[in-house]
Structures are given as structure tokens and as C-alpha cells.
Design a protein around this motif. Structure first.
Motif, PDB file in Angstrom:
ATOM      1  N   ASP A  72       0.826  -1.208   0.000  1.00  0.00           N
ATOM      2  CA  ASP A  72       0.000   0.000   0.000  1.00  0.00           C
ATOM      3  C   ASP A  72       0.861   1.260   0.000  1.00  0.00           C
ATOM      4  N   LYS A 105       5.518   5.206  -9.518  1.00  0.00           N
ATOM      5  CA  LYS A 105       4.323   5.948  -9.916  1.00  0.00           C
ATOM      6  C   LYS A 105       3.986   5.764 -11.389  1.00  0.00           C
ATOM      7  N   ASP A 153      -0.363   2.085  -8.641  1.00  0.00           N
ATOM      8  CA  ASP A 153      -1.108   3.016  -7.795  1.00  0.00           C
ATOM      9  C   ASP A 153      -0.741   2.731  -6.338  1.00  0.00           C
ATOM     10  N   LYS A 161       1.205   4.353  -2.821  1.00  0.00           N
ATOM     11  CA  LYS A 161       1.620   5.586  -2.155  1.00  0.00           C
ATOM     12  C   LYS A 161       3.114   5.534  -1.835  1.00  0.00           C
ATOM     13  N   ASP A 197       3.811  11.098  -2.334  1.00  0.00           N
ATOM     14  CA  ASP A 197       2.593  11.458  -1.605  1.00  0.00           C
ATOM     15  C   ASP A 197       2.901  12.093  -0.258  1.00  0.00           C
ATOM     16  N   THR A 257      -1.794   8.957   4.610  1.00  0.00           N
ATOM     17  CA  THR A 257      -1.440   8.789   3.204  1.00  0.00           C
ATOM     18  C   THR A 257      -2.313   7.728   2.548  1.00  0.00           C
ATOM     19  N   MET A 266      -5.243   7.046   3.283  1.00  0.00           N
ATOM     20  CA  MET A 266      -6.572   7.639   3.140  1.00  0.00           C
ATOM     21  C   MET A 266      -6.631   8.673   2.025  1.00  0.00           C
ATOM     22  N   GLY A 267      -5.487   8.939   1.394  1.00  0.00           N
ATOM     23  CA  GLY A 267      -5.475   9.860   0.270  1.00  0.00           C
ATOM     24  C   GLY A 267      -5.003  11.263   0.581  1.00  0.00           C
ATOM     25  N   ARG A 300      -1.999  14.106   1.624  1.00  0.00           N
ATOM     26  CA  ARG A 300      -0.561  14.336   1.516  1.00  0.00           C
ATOM     27  C   ARG A 300       0.035  14.384   2.920  1.00  0.00           C
ATOM     28  N   SER A 353      -1.612  20.778  -3.236  1.00  0.00           N
ATOM     29  CA  SER A 353      -2.197  21.085  -1.940  1.00  0.00           C
ATOM     30  C   SER A 353      -1.983  22.525  -1.501  1.00  0.00           C
ATOM     31  N   ASP A 400      -7.956  19.518   2.123  1.00  0.00           N
ATOM     32  CA  ASP A 400      -7.529  18.446   3.011  1.00  0.00           C
ATOM     33  C   ASP A 400      -6.794  19.008   4.226  1.00  0.00           C
TER      34      ASP A 400
END
Length: 218
Positions: A49, A70, A74, A76, A98, A117, A119-120, A122, A142, A204
Motif C-alpha cells: 500500500d 508511480k 497506484d 503511495k 505522496d 497517506t 486515506m489519500g 498528503r 495542496s 484536506d
């Protein structure tokens, strides 16, 4: 279970990172590499992950390793480094990373950043954020709006409770930890964060942290 690959050329640091993150029962280190290319190859076999990627490694450094990963997966990637340099941050984030974390990060903060991270969000070390703002380093996806939008942000008033939550977000504390600190429910903390994001038109927690630094809330 969050599956982690650690890419670090120093064996002692590699083992220390493994012991640190596996303190959390929800995290498992499934592989270790000594450079970015090895990390890329492990990603193909193990499909983790998250990759914790050292910035400086022989043969294939963290930036190139991140680009490789990358370009195909997909997955992180969080860059780890020993110090802040504005061009280093830019290279890391431009490669698709990320997150960017200094190696002196507290164990609990590192674990929380890994979870954020996934969870999406940065993940950027709070010390790095403040220096990025001071040095004017870009933070493309961001970065809060500038010029007239930024002027509008400065006129928006946060309540004392919102500021208390925001200060703890900057410190990398989870919703559960914030709730315990302020004697609130986790649901209430989530609502406060959601309301702040809407009020400030931000996306975020990282943008909230940058807002906090720019407005001297921390």
C-alpha cells in the motif's frame, strides 16, 4: 492491514523503521530494499500500500525510485530524509511522492502519517511545512489559493475550538487523539474539520496546516 515496503540503504535505519511502524498492529512491513530500483521490483511482486523511500540511496535514489513506482503502480510513496532543503522537497513532490517526512519524526507521528497517506492525504512533516512556507517552496496540488483568494482566507474568522483542533492537526494528531485532548467525540472532531474545510474552501488536512502556519495559528 497496511502493507509497507521500506527502501533505505542503511541497514540499521531500515530495521529501526521496521520496528517503529510495526508497533501498530494495523501495519505490516512486507519487504525491504536498499535502493529505489529494488523498491520498484518489490512493488511488482508484493503490491504494498505504501513505500517508505529514503531520498538519498546509491544506484537509484528516492526520486527516481518514486518515478518508477508511480509510472506503473497506484502505490503511495512517502519520501524520508534527514534534513530540509527546498530543492529536495520540490524534487520529491514533483516525482509524484505522496509525502515528505524528516527522519527525526516521532514514531506516533510517522504511523499517523502513513495512515493519512493511505486515506489519500498528503503527508508532510510539520517542520517541513513551516520551512516550505518560509522559503516560498511550491506545493502544487495542496497549495491554498493565492492573491485575492488568499486575502479572503485571511478575513475568515475561526472559532477558538476550531483553532484548537487545527493546532493539533499541525502536530500530526489523529481524530481520536484530538478528541481525547479536547474531551470531544471523534464524530464532533470530524464535523469541526469538515466545517473548517468548507469555511476556508480547502481540500484536506495539509492545506489546513499550511493555512495555520500562514496565519500564525501555531
Amino acid at each position: 492491514m497496511i502493507r509497507i515496503v521500506i527502501a533505505e540503504d542503511d541497514q540499521l535505519i531500515r530495521e529501526a523503521l521496521k520496528l517503529t511502524v510495526e508497533q501498530d498492529e494495523a501495519i505490516e512491513v512486507v519487504g525491504c530494499a536498499s535502493n529505489g530500483l529494488q523498491a520498484f521490483e518489490l512493488c511488482g511482486r508484493l503490491l504494498p500500500d505504501v513505500v517508505l523511500m529514503d531520498f538519498s540511496m546509491p544506484e537509484c535514489d528516492g526520486v527516481e525510485g518514486t518515478r518508477l513506482i508511480k509510472s506503473k503502480y497506484d502505490i503511495k510513496v512517502i519520501i524520508l530524509t534527514i534534513s530540509f532543503e527546498s530543492d529536495t522537497v520540490s524534487k520529491a513532490l514533483d516525482s509524484g511522492a505522496d509525502g515528505y517526512i524528516l527522519k527525526d519524526v516521532r514514531p506516533g507521528e510517522l504511523i499517523q502519517m502513513i495512515k493519512s497517506t493511505v486515506m489519500g492525504l498528503r503527508a508532510v512533516h510539520s517542520n517541513v511545512l513551516s520551512k516550505m512556507i518560509k522559503h516560498g517552496t511550491g506545493y502544487t496540488e495542496s497549495s491554498p489559493p493565492t492573491h485575492e483568494s488568499e486575502e479572503r482566507l485571511l478575513t475568515i474568522r475561526l472559532t477558538g475550538r476550531e483553532k484548537s483542533v487545527l493546532q493539533r492537526i499541525v502536530c500530526g494528531r489523529s481524530n481520536k487523539e484530538i478528541a481525547a485532548d479536547l474531551l470531544l467525540s471523534e464524530g464532533r472532531v470530524r464535523n469541526i474539520i469538515t466545517n473548517m474545510l468548507k469555511k476556508l474552501d480547502l481540500g484536506d488536512r495539509t492545506q489546513l496546516a499550511i493555512y495555520a502556519f500562514k496565519n500564525n495559528i501555531v
